[in-house]
Design an enzyme around this catalytic site. Structure first.
Site, short mmCIF file in Angstrom:
data_model
loop_
_atom_site.label_atom_id
_atom_site.label_comp_id
_atom_site.label_asym_id
_atom_site.label_seq_id
_atom_site.Cartn_x
_atom_site.Cartn_y
_atom_site.Cartn_z
N THR A 193 0.82 -1.21 0.00
CA THR A 193 0.00 0.00 0.00
C THR A 193 0.85 1.26 0.00
O THR A 193 0.33 2.35 -0.24
CB THR A 193 -0.94 0.03 1.22
OG1 THR A 193 -0.17 -0.10 2.41
CG2 THR A 193 -1.97 -1.09 1.15
N THR A 271 6.86 -5.24 9.13
CA THR A 271 6.76 -4.83 7.73
C THR A 271 6.99 -3.33 7.57
O THR A 271 6.54 -2.52 8.38
CB THR A 271 5.40 -5.19 7.14
OG1 THR A 271 4.37 -4.75 8.04
CG2 THR A 271 5.28 -6.69 6.95
N ASN A 291 4.73 -3.14 13.22
CA ASN A 291 4.34 -3.84 14.43
C ASN A 291 4.70 -5.32 14.38
O ASN A 291 5.09 -5.86 13.34
CB ASN A 291 2.84 -3.69 14.66
CG ASN A 291 2.04 -4.17 13.46
OD1 ASN A 291 1.98 -3.49 12.45
ND2 ASN A 291 1.43 -5.34 13.56
N ASP A 336 0.41 -3.04 18.74
CA ASP A 336 0.18 -2.73 17.32
C ASP A 336 0.65 -1.31 17.02
O ASP A 336 0.04 -0.58 16.24
CB ASP A 336 -1.31 -2.90 16.96
CG ASP A 336 -1.56 -2.80 15.47
OD1 ASP A 336 -0.59 -2.79 14.70
OD2 ASP A 336 -2.74 -2.73 15.07
N TRP A 425 -0.33 7.37 8.99
CA TRP A 425 0.44 7.48 7.75
C TRP A 425 0.31 8.85 7.08
O TRP A 425 1.07 9.16 6.17
CB TRP A 425 -0.02 6.41 6.75
CG TRP A 425 -1.46 6.55 6.36
CD1 TRP A 425 -2.52 5.91 6.91
CD2 TRP A 425 -2.00 7.40 5.33
NE1 TRP A 425 -3.69 6.32 6.31
CE2 TRP A 425 -3.40 7.24 5.33
CE3 TRP A 425 -1.43 8.29 4.42
CZ2 TRP A 425 -4.24 7.92 4.45
CZ3 TRP A 425 -2.27 8.98 3.54
CH2 TRP A 425 -3.65 8.79 3.57
N CYS A 636 -13.19 -7.76 10.99
CA CYS A 636 -13.92 -6.61 10.46
C CYS A 636 -13.44 -5.25 10.96
O CYS A 636 -13.63 -4.23 10.29
CB CYS A 636 -15.41 -6.72 10.79
SG CYS A 636 -16.12 -8.36 10.53
N CYS A 639 -11.39 -2.36 8.95
CA CYS A 639 -12.08 -1.53 7.96
C CYS A 639 -13.29 -0.81 8.54
O CYS A 639 -13.60 0.31 8.15
CB CYS A 639 -12.54 -2.38 6.77
SG CYS A 639 -11.20 -2.94 5.70
N HIS A 640 -13.97 -1.47 9.47
CA HIS A 640 -15.25 -0.94 9.94
C HIS A 640 -15.22 -0.37 11.35
O HIS A 640 -16.26 0.06 11.86
CB HIS A 640 -16.32 -2.04 9.84
CG HIS A 640 -16.60 -2.46 8.44
ND1 HIS A 640 -17.33 -1.69 7.56
CD2 HIS A 640 -16.22 -3.57 7.75
CE1 HIS A 640 -17.40 -2.32 6.39
NE2 HIS A 640 -16.73 -3.45 6.47
#
Length: 710
Positions: A193, A271, A291, A336, A425, A636, A639-640
């Protein structure tokens, strides 16, 4: 791959007379489309270069400060919309466009790249790499990308599915492609991304996927041929396998003793999904790492060791990829947290001495100033008022002094900053005239608890956090109520020398976008108020603001064509969830371009307001709701939104039709064309019913308050 050629690129290459307008000198003639090279990148403010935005952060130092000043604090009130392009998506568009010699290159979701005449908006070509729609689910945060790179006549795309693609800047035709990672179980759940960078002919690209269980690495390729030049792993692999035979081998000897147990079974994480910078004089590439995988330290590494190089800045030799130094912001990573937030290079006078520094404001809420030649920590102070992670950074050891109870145990507790980040970000900027760094800051806590290691099971291509999301629901509810009450967001101006706040602009919610600084004393930011705003960089005074029916989370750019300065930004909401934000009624995402005295271009009217649908009564037993809460958190929430609040689509407020089709949407992907790919390979019918029961419970809990504020 699909290419549409809709214009004649040569006609768009009337070079910007930016330098003439800025410095009085004649522009330098370029040798063709996207004629970016080391000489130009080393002199981005020189005649013929200052008109452009040739790399993700403008310069290799990632300062996002433009020397253009035709648009300035005295005339910015005359700014108008020059042209726009509807990007035909409701997803978040996070990319920073590039402009090279009169051509604007932009990237939308699924890595679709379009070239435009930067003055008129005429579309010249579009390249669609045809990324599979399933990657909207297989990548942790959807099919967005943060940008592209340009070098020697080519545009470089880091595709979501792992391909690094070079296309001809004149035609949009593919020149070469290479696969940067192997996809497939058990540890191939990578995605891309972040924006690739090109440093003196080397394309540097990282990847994401730590939430799903991967081993992080960064690769450099030859920009001309796509040949791999070096590879640097950010965390160690299985010791039994021996050295990797890669540039990182010496670094893994340092990292290996800081891990315990069998971390490699779940990848380890680390990453490098977004943050890079390059110092050509020191010949160093700086890598910001992410993380751990799983998130919980007690599971990942038996609660022992610093786990290098998680949440660190690692400096490597640009030519060989070999390790030079590191600084770890978050030893014992358990929350995280990532250090993949933007990094920038600058020369600052500190203690009466000029220092070459690298600066970063990562998730954990501390602003770091580090000597970029040696890795020595020069200063670190928290830039948010809430920090339940660490009280301060010990300057003798460079380590954080953790608050009591910061590490995750069985009892749920509130962490702020959380995975939602004190700064995520969204691009930040540095203005050398004011000496200030500008960033979008936020305070959003979340509830953490670690499950017992014996209860942890790894599921391929699903968030494998190791968090317990079911225990003590009453305590969790109390903590979430506190988190929502304390949520706030603001634009922050920070003095990196004194490590203190200069000024702030407070917003009603978190979620505002990246920033751009210019020599016109301007600071440009998209806001959560669905506006584009421009402030005075020295004081924070609001100079201009325009409603645009969208929240631009990307960073803006500025450029010149034929002596006219423009400001461009992608406006497409999609990023971290926001607790207290009512469902946004956005228009489709758009690329917006502004200039002085532009008239006659108007945006279509925004969508009509829609009342919140009344949720059905909750009929499910508590055990089913509790199971649904756990499944929602793992599958979920990214995203949510945590606790089903905010996100790409707020699932508390589904229509009756959507609820009736819930199982088909979740399991069989009937909304795949809108990015919601089916989870039938991970979830059962009973699982889908449990998630739906949890969402009905959440909707009933919040309906009365939410419906009172349409």
């Amino acid at each position: 791959m699909r290419v549409r050629q809709l214009g004649i690129l040569g006609g768009a290459l009337a070079l910007a007379a930016c330098a003439a307008a800025t410095t009085g000198s004649a522009p330098v003639v370029a040798s063709g489309p996207a004629a970016v090279d080391g000489e130009r990148m080393r002199a981005i403010a020189a005649p013929g270069n200052a008109a452009n935005w040739m790399s993700h952060g403008l310069g290799w130092d990632e300062q996002r400060y433009s020397p253009l000043d035709q648009i300035n604090e005295s005339n910015v009130s005359r700014l108008g919309l020059a042209w726009f392009d509807d990007l035909e998506t409701m997803r978040g568009v996070q990319a920073t466009p590039l402009v090279v010699d009169g051509v604007l290159y932009n990237e939308s979701v699924y890595n679709v790249v379009t070239a435009y005449d930067a003055a008129t908006g005429e579309e010249l070509w579009t390249f669609d790499p045809e990324v599979g729609a399933e990657w909207a689910r297989l990548a942790c945060c959807g099919p967005s990308s943060r940008g592209i790179a340009a070098w020697d006549g080519k545009i470089y795309i880091g595709a979501l599915d792992g391909r690094l693609i070079a296309v001809d800047a004149a035609t949009g035709e593919e020149v070469w492609t290479t696969q940067t990672f192997e996809a497939g179980p058990p540890l191939g759940a990578y995605s891309i991304t972040g924006a690739p960078r090109v440093y003196d002919g080397k394309v540097v690209i990282g990847n994401g996927g730590a939430d799903y269980g991967v081993r992080g690495f960064v690769v450099a390729y030859d920009a001309a041929t796509g040949e791999q030049l070096w590879k640097f792993y950010t965390v160690p692999g299985n010791p039994a396998d021996g050295p990797d035979g890669e540039a990182s081998d010496s670094a893994m000897q340092i990292a290996m003793p800081t891990w315990q147990g069998e971390w490699w079974r779940w990848g380890g994480g680390g990453t490098a999904w977004d943050a890079f910078a390059y110092d050509p004089e020191l010949n160093l590439v700086y890598i910001g790492t992410g993380n751990g995988s799983p998130h919980m330290w007690s599971i990942r590494s038996e609660g022992q060791g610093d786990n290098l190089f998680l949440c660190s800045i690692v400096a490597v030799d640009a030519d060989s990829g070999e390790y030079r130094w590191h600084y770890q912001m978050v030893p014992e990573e358990d929350w995280d947290y990532t250090c993949t937030q933007p990094m920038m290079l600058a020369d600052l006078e500190i203690g009466g001495r000029e220092r070459q520094v690298i600066m970063q404001a990562p998730k954990n809420g501390f602003f770091y100033v580090i000597d970029r030649a040696s890795g020595e920590l020069l200063s670190a102070e928290t830039y948010v008022s809430q920090n339940t992670w660490a009280s301060h950074i010990d300057m003798e050891t460079g380590r954080p002094v953790l608050q009591r109870g910061a590490h995750n145990g069985e009892t749920p507790h509130l962490m702020s900053p959380s995975w939602l980040a004190a700064h995520t970000w969204h691009p930040m900027a540095f203005n050398p005239e004011t000496g200030l760094v500008y960033l979008s800051a936020q305070e959003q806590g979340d509830v953490y608890a670690a499950m017992d290691a014996e209860d942890f099971s790894f599921t391929y291509h699903r968030s494998n956090s190791g968090q317990d999301r079911r225990s003590d629901p009453d305590l969790r509810a109390q903590l979430m109520e506190r988190a929502r009450a304390e949520e706030q967001g603001y634009l922050l101006a920070w003095d990196p020398v004194t490590q203190s706040e200069a000024w702030r602009v407070t917003y009603p919610h978190p979620g505002s976008g990246g920033v751009l600084a210019t020599a016109g004393n301007l600071l440009v930011q998209g806001t959560i108020k669905q506006t584009l705003a421009i402030y005075a960089a020295d004081s924070g005074a609001l100079l201009w603001e325009m409603p645009i029916d969208q929240v631009p989370v990307a960073g803006a750019i500025t450029y010149m064509v034929d002596g006219v300065q423009y400001i461009a930004i992608n406006a497409g909401w999609g990023g971290s969830p926001v607790y207290n934000l009512a469902p946004l009624r956005n228009s489709t995402a758009r690329l917006l371009v502004f200039r002085l005295d532009a008239t006659g271009v108007t945006l279509p009217p925004p969508p009509e307001p829609v009342a919140l649908p009344r949720p059905p009564f909750l009929m499910a037993p508590e055990a089913q709701v509790s199971r649904g809460r756990e499944l929602y958190g793992e599958n979920c929430a990214r995203c949510h939104g945590p606790d089903a609040v905010g996100g790409v689509a707020d699932l508390r407020w589904m229509t009756a039709e959507t609820r009736a089709a819930f199982a088909d949407i979740v399991l069989r992907g009937t909304l795949a064309d809108r990015g919601m790919i089916g989870f039938g390979d991970q979830l059962s019918e009973e699982d889908a019913q449990a998630i739906h029961a949890f969402l009905i419970a959440r909707a009933n809990e919040d309906y009365a308050d939410a419906s009172a504020h349409p």
